[in-house]
Write an enzyme that holds these catalytic residues in place. Structure first.
Site, PDB file in Angstrom:
ATOM      1  N   THR A 119     -18.354 -13.330  -0.474  1.00  0.00           N
ATOM      2  CA  THR A 119     -16.912 -13.552  -0.047  1.00  0.00           C
ATOM      3  C   THR A 119     -17.238 -15.329  -1.426  1.00  0.00           C
ATOM      4  O   THR A 119     -17.766 -15.208  -2.046  1.00  0.00           O
ATOM      5  CB  THR A 119     -16.869 -14.361   1.275  1.00  0.00           C
ATOM      6  OG1 THR A 119     -15.794 -15.179   1.040  1.00  0.00           O
ATOM      7  CG2 THR A 119     -18.613 -15.225   0.769  1.00  0.00           C
ATOM      8  N   ASN A 154       0.483 -18.224  -6.965  1.00  0.00           N
ATOM      9  CA  ASN A 154       0.001 -16.796  -7.645  1.00  0.00           C
ATOM     10  C   ASN A 154       1.048 -17.637  -8.968  1.00  0.00           C
ATOM     11  O   ASN A 154       0.850 -16.340  -9.908  1.00  0.00           O
ATOM     12  CB  ASN A 154      -0.358 -16.115  -6.930  1.00  0.00           C
ATOM     13  CG  ASN A 154      -1.002 -16.727  -5.876  1.00  0.00           C
ATOM     14  OD1 ASN A 154      -2.931 -16.747  -6.590  1.00  0.00           O
ATOM     15  ND2 ASN A 154      -1.042 -16.637  -4.534  1.00  0.00           N
TER      16      ASN A 154
END
Lengths: 407, 407
Positions: B196, B402
């Site tokens: 992760t 983003n």
């Protein structure tokens, strides 16, 4: 011949689902949509059609998908009835009976068997179809059918689409001329798997069911199956192709089949571009061309991973040449690539090579990204296989549309 | 014992990466981030640690991932150096040399070999590390290390995270007490595959490298690997676990190993929840519990498909009980389910059963969806296997963050 060039015998023309001889269509307001917009569309051919299709691989699928897949391929298709506003998916036994009833009512109105009627639905999942409204609207709809009704059909199958989608070609062969035209709906929940949203394509060529079936499956695999808006494979996706043989052309020779396939690819690919450009909230269309793959599977894996990358799509919305997200998506796609030879071009500008950045002018690339069509070219540096994927950018409006879809 | 219940001998406590005896840490501003926020973090143990880790499966991965994976598992780890603001990924040969130099400079400062130093980086892809800034900051950083510095470490590894993430437990065994604490960073580009974002966990138990390695891989597979924010698997993901043996407890008996695993699961699962709640633009955390699967693979497939469905996550942002999107995602997940027995509960309210809608009060479920934690319970109706996936909703701000990440 490159995949984007057409042989001289195929010409792109205006028109849609009724461009081929012998097809009539229209679409009307049946009251299924709360907005009061057109929501019931009907296509009819007097001559029986060869029909083939591809269907969603979602294990939870609408009964309309089951209905069409059971019937096809067939030589006895006369009609397609399609409603928007209600997907009739996740509606259990009642949903199944309603789909069959929709085929029967349409067949009764047109004077054909229910098994000659293909049924498609799109819209909200989990709500039953208002069959009374469909039944009331069918007589009027069948009366207004015409060879000019293609656009009305295209409009009546829309959900969150902002514009109707049509594409058509004229094909010259040694036997004479035939036509092919199609329409599609789709704007969200688009990530087809062996099928797509809804697309209907009609031609007046004559072709055997098994041959049509194989050609449709191959072509969909190279077009609609490489299209993604949001990575969600719908419960209702299908592509249906009908051939009624109203032209003098029968597809039997190898060269005619090649032309037929090229025509079908052209129409499907054009509809894909239109769907990508009209993706929910999209401000631009994105075309991802992968070359240099060791096989077609790898080419598709890489192209689709980039097409599905939320982060890449947000960056494109912001006109940010953040190519690292593209490289990252290729990296997790599962496709094999050469660490030495892989290259990435963004808007034709080289940005990544030999696993490190290429120098480029940030502000001019930022400006190039503002155009309505953005291309991403990725060469995996390993072989000669290629694939194209179509998508769009990811904007605030995608979230807005889908946060408020049912309200 | 259910997976969310703790045995009486494990207690959740406050603290993080320095909660276990013998670990010192801190984080400072080295000038790597343009924002001027803390961006260099260091963890140190005088006693050599057993270390193990899991790493991203992305084929394009940062050299820090290669560095750590080559070293681990090991019995000779003394430090972790981590910078934020620059991922040092897609940076070619220079990136590799910079990672090794970062380990060497850190080792020199602490008086240990470079192979005793694990390196992690997070931030923008494709930019080289400012090694001069890191070199200049190391002497000061090594001087301020303390057993109270866990929170500063956690703050210095953040990128788009809005808050630092820490979790700790106290474990009583027949041999005495040991502690375990961890921290993680991650907010976007989160869809781990065998690892992760970045997570670091320290314990003062003593454990053999191979045993730690196996336990870490199993636990990560059940926790971080079921976590998703946006479906993009990063180039820099890793989970590192260090055990320095500073407590009287040595993990050798079966019962102690069970406690150790449970403690590690508790810390990892808690960090997952914190990452999901802090997902980019998230307004709420979403927990997807799948039961009734015929095996663990199917349980994970179904849970992750729902966790990754943009459409489901947009609906949750809009507090829309649009369960059709959940059913649709299970349908395309590839998991097997019983059409008769599958059920879906949203906020504990039954919404789908026997492939059709359950009656529920729309407005009260709309209100329930406004809470900070939303649960989706799916029973596949086939077997006894289960899985939990963690995610968040999908908001305008995800797109905003983003679209503008690098500007």
């Amino acid at each position: 011949m490159g995949k984007n060039e057409l042989p001289a015998s195929i010409t792109e023309i205006s028109g849609g689902i009724t461009v081929a001889a012998g097809f009539k269509a229209d679409g009307i307001k049946a009251g299924i949509k709360q907005t009061g917009k057109p929501d019931l569309a009907l296509l009819f051919s007097e001559k029986p059609c060869t029909g083939a299709g591809t269907f969603t691989k979602n294990a939870i699928r609408a009964s309309s998908v089951d209905w069409c897949e059971e019937i096809l391929p067939s030589k006895e298709i006369h009609a397609i009835i399609c409603n928007s506003g209600c997907a009739n998916a996740c509606t259990g036994d009642r949903g199944r009976m309603d789909t069959e009833l929709m085929a029967k009512l349409t067949g009764d109105t047109l004077g054909v068997k229910k098994e000659a009627v293909l049924v498609a639905s799109t819209g909200v999942i989990g709500k039953p179809l208002p069959m009374d409204k469909i039944q009331s609207a069918l007589p009027e709809l069948s009366k207004v059918l015409s060879s000019e009704g293609g656009t009305n059909f295209s409009t009546a199958i829309m959900t969150t689409d902002t514009k109707e989608k049509q594409s058509a070609v004229r094909i010259e062969t040694s036997q004479g001329v035939f036509f092919m035209g199609g329409t599609a709906k789709g704007s969200g929940m688009i990530h087809p798997n062996m099928a797509t949203m809804l697309a209907f394509i009609c031609t007046d060529a004559s072709i055997e069911p098994e041959l049509l079936d194989r050609t449709v499956k191959q072509t969909v695999n190279r077009t609609f199956n490489n299209l993604t808006v949001d990575g969600d494979t719908s419960t209702n996706d299908m592509v249906l192709v009908l051939a009624n043989g109203a032209s003098p052309v029968t597809i039997s020779s190898e060269s005619d089949l090649l032309l037929f396939e090229k025509a079908l690819y052209t129409v499907c690919n054009d509809l894909c571009k239109q769907i990508a450009a009209d993706g929910e909230g999209a401000t631009k269309r994105v075309e991802i061309n992968v070359t240099g793959a060791r096989n077609e599977t790898d080419a598709k894996l890489a192209a689709k991973a980039v097409a599905n990358s939320n982060l890449t799509k947000c960056a494109l919305f912001g006109n940010d040449p953040n190519w690292g997200r593209i490289a990252c998506a290729v990296g997790y796609s599962g496709a094999q690539f050469s660490k030495e030879k892989m290259t990435i071009h963004l808007c034709k500008v080289p940005v990544f090579k030999n696993m490190q950045p290429e120098l480029f002018d940030e502000s001019s690339l930022h400006n190039a990204l503002k155009s309505k069509v953005v291309t991403i070219d990725i060469d995996l540096g390993l072989g000669s296989f290629s694939a194209v994927a179509h998508t769009c950018d990811f904007s605030y409006d995608y979230v807005k549309i889908n946060a408020e879809y049912r309200t």
